[in-house]
Design a protein around this motif. Structure first.
Motif, PDB file in Angstrom:
ATOM      1  N   LEU A  77      34.625  41.128  37.170  1.00  0.00           N
ATOM      2  CA  LEU A  77      36.072  40.799  37.819  1.00  0.00           C
ATOM      3  C   LEU A  77      37.011  40.620  36.849  1.00  0.00           C
ATOM      4  O   LEU A  77      38.372  40.725  37.206  1.00  0.00           O
ATOM      5  N   ALA A  78      36.671  40.173  35.741  1.00  0.00           N
ATOM      6  CA  ALA A  78      37.722  39.858  34.455  1.00  0.00           C
ATOM      7  C   ALA A  78      38.258  41.210  34.240  1.00  0.00           C
ATOM      8  O   ALA A  78      39.312  41.220  33.458  1.00  0.00           O
ATOM      9  N   GLY A  79      37.831  42.424  34.409  1.00  0.00           N
ATOM     10  CA  GLY A  79      38.231  43.671  34.002  1.00  0.00           C
ATOM     11  C   GLY A  79      37.841  43.868  32.645  1.00  0.00           C
ATOM     12  O   GLY A  79      38.687  44.890  31.864  1.00  0.00           O
ATOM     13  N   LEU A  80      36.748  43.589  32.028  1.00  0.00           N
ATOM     14  CA  LEU A  80      36.474  43.804  30.635  1.00  0.00           C
ATOM     15  C   LEU A  80      35.796  45.052  30.729  1.00  0.00           C
ATOM     16  O   LEU A  80      34.785  45.405  31.675  1.00  0.00           O
ATOM     17  N   PRO A  81      36.003  45.792  29.740  1.00  0.00           N
ATOM     18  CA  PRO A  81      34.880  47.181  29.602  1.00  0.00           C
ATOM     19  C   PRO A  81      33.601  46.642  28.794  1.00  0.00           C
ATOM     20  O   PRO A  81      33.636  45.549  28.316  1.00  0.00           O
ATOM     21  N   PRO A  82      32.678  47.624  29.485  1.00  0.00           N
ATOM     22  CA  PRO A  82      32.719  48.867  30.125  1.00  0.00           C
ATOM     23  C   PRO A  82      32.447  48.605  31.507  1.00  0.00           C
ATOM     24  O   PRO A  82      32.079  49.567  32.251  1.00  0.00           O
TER      25      PRO A  82
ATOM     26  N   ALA B 238      45.974  41.789  36.387  1.00  0.00           N
ATOM     27  CA  ALA B 238      44.721  42.013  35.564  1.00  0.00           C
ATOM     28  C   ALA B 238      44.376  41.136  34.599  1.00  0.00           C
ATOM     29  O   ALA B 238      43.515  40.538  34.384  1.00  0.00           O
ATOM     30  N   VAL B 239      45.275  40.463  33.803  1.00  0.00           N
ATOM     31  CA  VAL B 239      45.436  39.428  32.889  1.00  0.00           C
ATOM     32  C   VAL B 239      44.820  38.234  33.420  1.00  0.00           C
ATOM     33  O   VAL B 239      43.697  37.266  33.127  1.00  0.00           O
ATOM     34  N   LEU B 240      45.507  37.753  34.673  1.00  0.00           N
ATOM     35  CA  LEU B 240      45.266  36.513  35.316  1.00  0.00           C
ATOM     36  C   LEU B 240      43.589  36.777  36.059  1.00  0.00           C
ATOM     37  O   LEU B 240      42.888  35.874  35.945  1.00  0.00           O
ATOM     38  N   SER B 241      43.144  38.031  36.023  1.00  0.00           N
ATOM     39  CA  SER B 241      41.751  38.208  36.706  1.00  0.00           C
ATOM     40  C   SER B 241      40.613  37.656  35.379  1.00  0.00           C
ATOM     41  O   SER B 241      39.973  36.990  35.690  1.00  0.00           O
ATOM     42  N   ALA B 242      41.009  38.051  34.173  1.00  0.00           N
ATOM     43  CA  ALA B 242      40.293  37.503  33.386  1.00  0.00           C
ATOM     44  C   ALA B 242      40.365  36.240  32.844  1.00  0.00           C
ATOM     45  O   ALA B 242      39.495  35.403  32.693  1.00  0.00           O
ATOM     46  N   VAL B 243      41.487  35.414  33.234  1.00  0.00           N
ATOM     47  CA  VAL B 243      41.575  33.922  33.148  1.00  0.00           C
ATOM     48  C   VAL B 243      40.953  33.326  33.980  1.00  0.00           C
ATOM     49  O   VAL B 243      39.944  32.528  33.676  1.00  0.00           O
ATOM     50  N   TYR B 244      40.808  33.774  35.393  1.00  0.00           N
ATOM     51  CA  TYR B 244      40.108  32.881  36.420  1.00  0.00           C
ATOM     52  C   TYR B 244      38.779  33.434  36.465  1.00  0.00           C
ATOM     53  O   TYR B 244      37.608  32.374  36.578  1.00  0.00           O
ATOM     54  N   SER B 245      38.199  34.458  35.979  1.00  0.00           N
ATOM     55  CA  SER B 245      36.749  34.786  35.889  1.00  0.00           C
ATOM     56  C   SER B 245      36.212  34.261  34.576  1.00  0.00           C
ATOM     57  O   SER B 245      34.987  33.765  34.864  1.00  0.00           O
ATOM     58  N   VAL B 246      36.827  34.217  33.590  1.00  0.00           N
ATOM     59  CA  VAL B 246      36.363  33.339  32.410  1.00  0.00           C
ATOM     60  C   VAL B 246      36.114  31.908  32.355  1.00  0.00           C
ATOM     61  O   VAL B 246      35.221  31.485  32.101  1.00  0.00           O
ATOM     62  N   ARG B 247      37.376  31.355  33.281  1.00  0.00           N
ATOM     63  CA  ARG B 247      36.742  29.790  33.816  1.00  0.00           C
ATOM     64  C   ARG B 247      35.585  29.573  34.525  1.00  0.00           C
ATOM     65  O   ARG B 247      34.826  28.577  34.136  1.00  0.00           O
TER      66      ARG B 247
END
Length: 643
Positions: free
Chosen positions: A395-400, A429-438
């Motif tokens: 969900l955070a959009g991290l590869p791969p 997409a940056v916000l996706s990484a923020v809330y997923s890592v939370r």
């Protein structure tokens, strides 16, 4: 091949109806039967996706029921049936664990209420299984009707059943007032937006014959073309919880987590995005529909991404992120990025259904879904923690993982439309990484307390989670050649712009940096003004705005209409009735006597004439002869005189 398509639609609808009608008598057989039906339906969906059947049946004169499977509907049919099967496998394992619990054990329920709400706890024996599995199959069947329909009236049939069954499923725990209220809010909000489909159907019908087919909507002339486009947009944005309709998804989180895993990851909320992807030629022909859809999706992806960042409730975070991720699909529809939209749909379905099911597991084990109270939840059961990590990183959009690659294919098409839209997509997409890592920061933190009442995750519930976690990286190759090119040909779209290597690198680097910064600063309060945080946690005040702008005026108008009815119309009717009674009394006193006298006079004259006419009737033959002679003599005299 028509049998395959009819079976694909009819099997879940029939089985779901029978289970729902059977009620508690079918509770024992409902889980295995539902899983078996879902497995067969998945096989039928795969077969239909490969062979692309089409069927038709008469309905009304000149308006048959038509279904067909093409590239886009084939992808969505397989996605919906696959997620349905996994969710029902998970639900069957949970119900099996509850029925095997010791007598008197009360597992924590899965309501959206805060801990201590009290009404959510319920013994396994009280769960109406057929009433859960039946509507789940009904919902899946109606979704399949929606995605395989080729005309607006047929699509409307599936659309309506889908809305009704979503209301049943969200309000599954009907003894809880919060659940029924949330189901009502979701139903009324989406139903209000659904009026757009009726507007579109009416405009298409007025435009002329042949325009009710989905691929013929773009042939309508003005003003019907613009009206059809507006109706489709409103209905799609409402069903997919896009701005300004997003708030209904917040309340829908009070439904059971398996319901959210199906409805709010791969089915109901993607129906609107699918409709926009399907009617892309209509959006382009209108001249304004495509841009409107693109900016609506981009605005939702950014705004609801901020809402997700501010949430401290796991399911509320997932709900807001669902709106944001569906925003990418709506953005793809506006930009004409069909392949990117389809990839985003599949990747999001795997990751989000996984995370919703994990949220349900932890709510059952820990009795809460608040992130601060879930600290260390992943350490308690590392298998669930591992699959949650895969879903959150995807969900955070991290590869791969798949959502990273899918977003770049999507954004490559958006970049051709406009740089500002591309920038908005990158920001989302940056916000996706923020809330997923939370999520990960909380659930992998050091626990501050033991896990609830010591309950553990049913072993049978872990296998479906592993399947969904495996799908997150397994879908990644679809975004790269040659598989992506084959998918584009299958979808029937033209060869759109392909993402360059720097685009993959840029989005991956941004996601990694955002994830690292979030992890390092997650222990600190959000760097936002208190008012902004309150607004974000309240979903931008959208529900309050809807009450102020729509609900309150409607209720005020209803109260005014009721007052008009009570004080004006009722009094007018009562006054009319009193006047009628008075007129009747006056008529009785004055007119009735004259009428009675006239009637009695006629009756008296008639009696006298009758008495006079009876006198000659003596029964003596010689008198009748004399009367005849007298009559003929009189007649002869008259004839002589007349001549």
């Amino acid at each position: 091949m028509s049998l395959v398509l009819w079976s694909l639609i009819g099997l879940p609808l029939t089985a779901g109806t029978l289970l729902a009608l059977a009620g508690r008598r079918a509770d024992r057989c409902a889980p295995p039967l539902a899983v078996a039906v879902a497995a067969v339906t998945l096989g039928l969906a795969c077969t239909a996706a490969l062979r692309r059947p089409a069927v038709e049946a008469p309905l009304l004169e000149g308006l048959p029921v038509r279904f067909a499977v093409d590239g886009l509907s084939g992808v969505l049919a397989v996605t919906v049936t696959a997620v349905t099967l996994v969710v029902l496998l998970f639900s069957g394992a949970e119900y099996g664990a509850r029925s095997g619990a010791k007598p008197g054990a009360e597992p924590a329920g899965e309501s959206g209420a805060e801990p201590g709400a009290g009404s959510a706890a319920r013994s396994g024996a009280e769960e109406a299984r057929a009433r859960f599995f039946g509507p789940m199959l009904l919902f899946a069947g109606s979704m399949l009707v929606t995605v395989t329909a080729t005309t607006l009236p047929t699509l409307l049939m599936g659309w309506e059943v889908m809305g009704a069954t979503s209301w049943v499923l969200i309000g599954y725990r009907w003894r809880e007032p919060e659940s029924t209220a949330a189901a009502g809010t979701a139903f009324l909000t989406t139903r209000t937006a659904d009026l757009g489909l009726y507007l579109a159907a009416g405009a298409a019908l007025a435009a002329g014959p042949g325009t009710l087919a989905l691929d013929g909507l773009a042939r309508a002339g003005e003003p019907w073309l613009s009206l059809t486009t507006a109706g489709i947009l409103v209905a799609a944005l409402g069903k997919s919880a896009q701005l300004p309709f997003s708030f209904w998804l917040s309340g829908a989180m009070r439904g059971p987590s398996p319901v959210s895993a199906l409805l709010h990851s791969a089915a109901m909320v993607v129906a609107g995005a699918y409709l926009l992807l399907r009617t892309g030629p209509l959006l382009d022909a209108s001249g304004w529909g495509a841009q409107t859809a693109a900016w609506a999706g981009a605005a939702t992806a950014v705004a609801l991404g901020l809402v997700a960042v501010a949430q401290n409730d796991l399911k509320q975070l997932l709900a807001a992120s669902t709106c944001a991720q569906i925003g990418f699909m709506v953005l793809a529809a506006g930009a004409g990025a069909i392949t990117g939209g389809a990839l985003q749909l599949m990747a999001h379905a795997a990751a989000k259904s996984l995370l919703f099911l994990v949220a349900g597991v932890w709510l059952t084990v820990w009795g809460t879904q608040r992130l601060p109270a879930l600290r260390g939840a992943a350490r308690t059961d590392r298998a669930v923690g591992a699959v949650c990590t895969v879903g959150a990183l995807s969900l955070a959009g991290l590869p791969p993982l798949s959502l990273w690659a899918a977003k770049d294919v999507l954004l490559a098409g958006v970049l051709e439309t406009g740089a500002w839209l591309y920038a908005a997509g990158l920001a989302a997409a940056v916000l996706s990484a923020v809330y997923s890592v939370r999520i990960l920061w909380f659930v992998w933190g050091r626990p501050e307390r033991d896990a609830g009442d010591g309950r553990r995750v049913p072993r049978g519930a872990v296998a479906p989670l592993v399947l969904l976690a495996a799908a997150c990286p397994a879908l990644t190759p679809l975004a790269f050649p040659p598989v992506r090119d084959a998918l584009t040909r299958y979808l029937g779209g033209g060869a759109g712009p392909a993402p360059q290597a720097w685009e993959f690198a840029l989005s991956g680097a941004l996601a990694l940096v955002a994830a690292a910064v979030t992890w390092s600063r997650c222990s600190r309060p959000l760097p936002l003004p208190p008012r902004a945080k309150r607004l974000a946690r309240r979903w931008l005040g959208l529900e309050h705005a809807a009450h102020v702008l729509l609900v309150s005026p409607t209720l005020a108008l209803a109260r005014a209409a009721a007052a008009l009815d009570d004080r004006v119309l009722d009094r007018a009717v009562e006054a009319s009735a009193r006047g009628t009674v008075r007129l009747a009394r006056w008529t009785n006193r004055h007119t009735e006597r004259a009428i009675d006298g006239a009637v009695e006079g006629v009756a008296t004259a008639t009696r006298r004439l009758g008495a006079g006419a009876r006198r000659p009737q003596t029964g003596l033959l010689h008198q009748y002869l004399a009367q005849a002679v007298a009559a003929f003599s009189l007649l002869a005299v008259v004839l002589v005189l007349v001549r």
